[in-house]
Design an enzyme around this catalytic site. Sequence first.
Site, short mmCIF file in Angstrom:
data_model
loop_
_atom_site.label_atom_id
_atom_site.label_comp_id
_atom_site.label_asym_id
_atom_site.label_seq_id
_atom_site.Cartn_x
_atom_site.Cartn_y
_atom_site.Cartn_z
N SER A 140 36.70 37.27 44.54
CA SER A 140 37.57 38.15 43.77
C SER A 140 38.61 37.33 43.00
CB SER A 140 38.22 39.17 44.70
OG SER A 140 38.86 40.21 43.97
N HIS A 194 32.88 46.19 45.74
CA HIS A 194 33.79 45.05 45.72
C HIS A 194 34.35 44.77 47.12
CE1 HIS A 194 36.35 42.12 43.73
NE2 HIS A 194 37.29 42.45 44.59
N ASP A 239 31.06 47.82 41.43
CA ASP A 239 32.27 46.99 41.39
C ASP A 239 32.77 46.92 39.96
OD1 ASP A 239 34.23 45.05 41.63
OD2 ASP A 239 32.89 43.43 42.21
#
Length: 403
Positions: free
Chosen positions: A189, A373, A343
């Site tokens: 991320s 995600h 995501d």
Amino acid sequence: MGAKLLGFCLVSALLAYYLYTPIPEDIEEPWKAMLVATSFRVMGQLAEVADKLGLVHYMDTLMLLTDAEYVAPMSDENITVRDTEFSNVSVRLYLPKKPSERLRRAVVYFHGGGWCLGHAGMRSYDQVTRWTSDRLNAVVVSVNYRLAPQHRFPAQFEDVYTVTKFFLQSSVLSQYGVDPDRVCVSGDSAGGNLAAAVVQQLLEDPEVKTKIKVQALIYPALQTLDLNLPSYQDNDNKPILPRSLMIRFWGEYFTSDPSLQEAMATNSHVPLESSHLLQFVNWSKLLPEEMKRGHVYRAPVPGSPGLARRYPGFLDVRAAPLLAPDARLLRLPHTYVLTCQHDVLRDDGLMYVKRLRALGVPVTHHHAQDAFHGAMMFISWPMELAVGHRLLQQYIEWLDQNL
């Protein structure tokens, strides 16, 4: 009693409706996924209320999740774990105890959390890095970089770059028995964003002699220009990262000024004089056909030049690695990219893969059709998902084969 029961049922129904997060049909263990998503949504709503009431900053409320997940460094029969500092930046260090007939591999890891949250000592990150060290018999350096809103860009990048550059010194690699030809930089991320930026910057740094062998990016955030990509639209309210939260993370990374977040929310933050950069994020040319279905490309609306002058960070390649020119990208090492179908950041990774492959950079792209995600971090009770274990297994197997 009847009226009270009816009132209770109505309140319960309204609460359930308000907190409900739709779970795509192809996601495994949907009820467990829904509980995970609901937990994060509840924390988000509490953070919103506390912030609007002026009680505590939004991110400080969410940091309670980080604090609740923290585990102290604990060694076991295979790994020595300790918290230390590299060049005045906090790191958690994992050192294998098992003997090795040759110099060890190493992974420098950056945690996620939107540049505002997270810690190398969170249970999920401790497990990921511990297992990586154990499975690969590798030294792992997990970095605790400074966080927003107390510290804005480029503080986070500077911390992870400082640690990586320090670790890559021949004397430091030798101290930990690391093979200079087998070092990986990785992150998930926001950490994937930092990993991509660090590897690109290393290519331009004449003081760094050690070359990174591979980079591994887990559902990375890679660009700030177009926040209305098909993935942002399709996954606007999917777990655990809705579009509104991702925009809040981006905004907080650069400033407390709400005008930047407001402009990002309407996709009107890029000034006309920077419109030449849009070629690097033009999804109509960079996404696979199946990801473009149902969408018509519209370039972001030109924004006020004042925002970019006050907060130039969102146009900086260190914050948006996808903005790097081809001449820099083609020098990148073998790259692993994990993207998840459900995501908002899916298309960032897909466009990065497309650009690298077009330049001849070796890329392994794993697209998880049934994941959202952050899925790889849900590997421990009470938020344990089978998909998390599967994604982690694939990631570590790739590292084992390619590092």
